[in-house]
Design an enzyme around this catalytic site. Sequence first.
Site, PDB file in Angstrom:
ATOM      1  N   ARG A  82       0.834  -1.219   0.000  1.00  0.00           N
ATOM      2  CA  ARG A  82       0.000   0.000   0.000  1.00  0.00           C
ATOM      3  C   ARG A  82       0.863   1.260   0.000  1.00  0.00           C
ATOM      4  O   ARG A  82       0.684   2.161  -0.827  1.00  0.00           O
ATOM      5  CB  ARG A  82      -0.917  -0.001   1.235  1.00  0.00           C
ATOM      6  CG  ARG A  82      -2.081  -0.958   1.145  1.00  0.00           C
ATOM      7  CD  ARG A  82      -2.828  -0.992   2.463  1.00  0.00           C
ATOM      8  NE  ARG A  82      -2.070  -1.763   3.433  1.00  0.00           N
ATOM      9  CZ  ARG A  82      -2.414  -2.959   3.893  1.00  0.00           C
ATOM     10  NH1 ARG A  82      -3.547  -3.491   3.532  1.00  0.00           N
ATOM     11  NH2 ARG A  82      -1.655  -3.607   4.738  1.00  0.00           N
TER      12      ARG A  82
ATOM     13  N   HIS B  44      -7.100   2.783  12.318  1.00  0.00           N
ATOM     14  CA  HIS B  44      -6.455   2.450  11.041  1.00  0.00           C
ATOM     15  C   HIS B  44      -7.223   1.330  10.346  1.00  0.00           C
ATOM     16  O   HIS B  44      -7.999   0.607  10.985  1.00  0.00           O
ATOM     17  CB  HIS B  44      -5.001   2.006  11.261  1.00  0.00           C
ATOM     18  CG  HIS B  44      -4.045   3.141  11.435  1.00  0.00           C
ATOM     19  ND1 HIS B  44      -3.763   3.678  12.673  1.00  0.00           N
ATOM     20  CD2 HIS B  44      -3.323   3.842  10.529  1.00  0.00           C
ATOM     21  CE1 HIS B  44      -2.897   4.672  12.522  1.00  0.00           C
ATOM     22  NE2 HIS B  44      -2.603   4.800  11.235  1.00  0.00           N
TER      23      HIS B  44
ATOM     24  N   LYS C 123      -3.744  -3.189   8.804  1.00  0.00           N
ATOM     25  CA  LYS C 123      -2.578  -2.781   9.613  1.00  0.00           C
ATOM     26  C   LYS C 123      -2.267  -3.863  10.639  1.00  0.00           C
ATOM     27  O   LYS C 123      -3.153  -4.323  11.355  1.00  0.00           O
ATOM     28  CB  LYS C 123      -2.844  -1.437  10.312  1.00  0.00           C
ATOM     29  CG  LYS C 123      -1.635  -0.946  11.085  1.00  0.00           C
ATOM     30  CD  LYS C 123      -1.699   0.523  11.407  1.00  0.00           C
ATOM     31  CE  LYS C 123      -0.527   0.976  12.258  1.00  0.00           C
ATOM     32  NZ  LYS C 123       0.780   0.845  11.590  1.00  0.00           N
TER      33      LYS C 123
ATOM     34  N   ASN D 155       5.742   8.207  11.187  1.00  0.00           N
ATOM     35  CA  ASN D 155       4.674   8.884  10.431  1.00  0.00           C
ATOM     36  C   ASN D 155       5.303  10.043   9.668  1.00  0.00           C
ATOM     37  O   ASN D 155       5.930  10.912  10.274  1.00  0.00           O
ATOM     38  CB  ASN D 155       3.589   9.392  11.387  1.00  0.00           C
ATOM     39  CG  ASN D 155       2.348   9.813  10.636  1.00  0.00           C
ATOM     40  OD1 ASN D 155       2.411  10.583   9.688  1.00  0.00           O
ATOM     41  ND2 ASN D 155       1.205   9.308  11.055  1.00  0.00           N
TER      42      ASN D 155
ATOM     43  N   GLY E  91      10.152   3.823   6.856  1.00  0.00           N
ATOM     44  CA  GLY E  91       8.841   4.133   7.426  1.00  0.00           C
ATOM     45  C   GLY E  91       8.193   2.965   8.139  1.00  0.00           C
ATOM     46  O   GLY E  91       7.148   3.133   8.770  1.00  0.00           O
TER      47      GLY E  91
HETATM   48  P1  NAD Z   1       1.649  -3.652   3.049  1.00  0.00           P
HETATM   49  O1  NAD Z   1       1.473  -4.990   3.698  1.00  0.00           O
HETATM   50  O2  NAD Z   1       0.600  -3.153   2.127  1.00  0.00           O
HETATM   51  O3  NAD Z   1       3.056  -3.599   2.259  1.00  0.00           O
HETATM   52  C1  NAD Z   1       4.250  -4.173   2.747  1.00  0.00           C
HETATM   53  C2  NAD Z   1       4.970  -4.756   1.543  1.00  0.00           C
HETATM   54  O4  NAD Z   1       6.270  -5.185   1.961  1.00  0.00           O
HETATM   55  C3  NAD Z   1       4.227  -5.986   0.978  1.00  0.00           C
HETATM   56  O5  NAD Z   1       3.981  -5.795  -0.408  1.00  0.00           O
HETATM   57  C4  NAD Z   1       5.208  -7.125   1.230  1.00  0.00           C
HETATM   58  O6  NAD Z   1       5.172  -8.128   0.237  1.00  0.00           O
HETATM   59  C5  NAD Z   1       6.543  -6.362   1.203  1.00  0.00           C
HETATM   60  N1  NAD Z   1       7.653  -7.122   1.792  1.00  0.00           N
HETATM   61  C6  NAD Z   1       7.610  -8.120   2.718  1.00  0.00           C
HETATM   62  N2  NAD Z   1       8.843  -8.605   2.937  1.00  0.00           N
HETATM   63  C7  NAD Z   1       9.687  -7.917   2.125  1.00  0.00           C
HETATM   64  C8  NAD Z   1      11.079  -7.965   1.889  1.00  0.00           C
HETATM   65  N3  NAD Z   1      11.879  -8.862   2.510  1.00  0.00           N
HETATM   66  N4  NAD Z   1      11.632  -7.079   1.005  1.00  0.00           N
HETATM   67  C9  NAD Z   1      10.855  -6.192   0.341  1.00  0.00           C
HETATM   68  N5  NAD Z   1       9.504  -6.120   0.509  1.00  0.00           N
HETATM   69  C10 NAD Z   1       8.937  -6.966   1.395  1.00  0.00           C
HETATM   70  O7  NAD Z   1       1.863  -2.628   4.278  1.00  0.00           O
HETATM   71  P2  NAD Z   1       1.785  -1.022   4.225  1.00  0.00           P
HETATM   72  O8  NAD Z   1       0.440  -0.581   4.663  1.00  0.00           O
HETATM   73  O9  NAD Z   1       2.364  -0.517   2.957  1.00  0.00           O
HETATM   74  O10 NAD Z   1       2.768  -0.682   5.456  1.00  0.00           O
HETATM   75  C11 NAD Z   1       4.116  -1.116   5.465  1.00  0.00           C
HETATM   76  C12 NAD Z   1       4.787  -0.628   6.754  1.00  0.00           C
HETATM   77  O11 NAD Z   1       4.860   0.799   6.759  1.00  0.00           O
HETATM   78  C13 NAD Z   1       4.049  -1.007   8.045  1.00  0.00           C
HETATM   79  O12 NAD Z   1       5.003  -1.267   9.049  1.00  0.00           O
HETATM   80  C14 NAD Z   1       3.255   0.238   8.368  1.00  0.00           C
HETATM   81  O13 NAD Z   1       2.920   0.353   9.740  1.00  0.00           O
HETATM   82  C15 NAD Z   1       4.233   1.300   7.942  1.00  0.00           C
HETATM   83  N6  NAD Z   1       3.655   2.602   7.608  1.00  0.00           N
HETATM   84  C16 NAD Z   1       4.383   3.686   7.934  1.00  0.00           C
HETATM   85  C17 NAD Z   1       3.945   4.945   7.574  1.00  0.00           C
HETATM   86  C18 NAD Z   1       4.803   6.137   7.899  1.00  0.00           C
HETATM   87  O14 NAD Z   1       4.392   7.289   7.611  1.00  0.00           O
HETATM   88  N7  NAD Z   1       5.991   5.939   8.488  1.00  0.00           N
HETATM   89  C19 NAD Z   1       2.739   5.084   6.886  1.00  0.00           C
HETATM   90  C20 NAD Z   1       1.993   3.951   6.560  1.00  0.00           C
HETATM   91  C21 NAD Z   1       2.477   2.698   6.908  1.00  0.00           C
END
Ligand code: NAD
Length: 282
Positions: free
Chosen positions: A26, A169, A173, A139, A112
């Site tokens: 995402r 959320h 999540k 964030n 992130g």
């Molecule tokens: P998501 O599950 O949609 O995406 C995560 C992706 O990482 C998946 O496509 C998965 O296949 C991939 N992945 C898994 N193992 C991997 C690897 N070894 N190498 C490369 N890719 C790999 O999750 P998301 O909603 O995109 O969120 C991802 C992370 O970011 C979560 O920890 C979430 O809490 C965090 N997040 C942070 C912020 C921010 O502003 N810092 C905002 C949103 C989400």
Amino acid sequence: MNTYTTNSSGRDLLMLRLCIAGAAGRMGKAVIREAVAKGHKVTGAIEAVDNPCIGKTLREMGICDSDTRIVGSDRISEACRDADVYMTFTTPEAEVQNIPAVAALGKRVVLGTTGFKEEQNRQIRESVQGRIPAVFAPNFSVGINVLFNLVKALKAVPQDYTFSISEVHHTGKKDAPSGTAKKLGDIIMNLRGYSRTVHGREGMSPRKPEELEITALRAGGVPGIHDLIVAGPHEMLRIEHTAFSRSALAQGAVYAAEWISNQTHPRIFSMEDVLGFNIGEK
Ligand code: NAD
């Protein structure tokens, strides 16, 4: 070396070459779209080795108009080769493997991912600190980082006022409470001297003075809502942040990548550094 591009207003903009991890996730998709819209180039895209999108181009995946192919994390060196900055939104388990490899390549990092256990957090920070410039942020939204700073002004609120945080959320999540709620909680704990966090109540459970409340809800497709309630006996102050979409987070992450590409100190910076809130602080 960074190159420059010219936007429609004729101003020179820094054109970054980026490697994105979690490219089909995402946030990965939102970051790629935001980066490309700003004139940056995605030169590498990484996913989990068993992800069905491995081998497909970003165009074939409908993410953006690019021939860059998504590769497994076992090919991280190759994917990072031409990148100025590595941006990652994956899982804590993936970061423990990927981040030390990226740090060893000397690439700048924007991280992130949230939900790290203490030991995972220590491993990742150790692999980066003193080696490369990096931004770690739970964030990336500008509004949330303004909130982190606003909260510091609440130090003077009378001691009998309570602080409570709630977050909502989407159901996809995994970690709870959110990294943002935890960071807000840490700031408030330091400010107010709370020594315990309570994550919801059931049955006979009156609030004790040393407790900070943090609750998490998982509902539908909500990109992110954080709510801080500061309440005294006769009044209540409520500060809410709502992200309309992941673009709020992706925009901040790309801003962090632009900022870190100009940093030379090999240390871990926060989004507050990126936005200039820490200027003048010791
Ligand atoms: P998501 O599950 O949609 O995406 C995560 C992706 O990482 C998946 O496509 C998965 O296949 C991939 N992945 C898994 N193992 C991997 C690897 N070894 N190498 C490369 N890719 C790999 O999750 P998301 O909603 O995109 O969120 C991802 C992370 O970011 C979560 O920890 C979430 O809490 C965090 N997040 C942070 C912020 C921010 O502003 N810092 C905002 C949103 C989400």
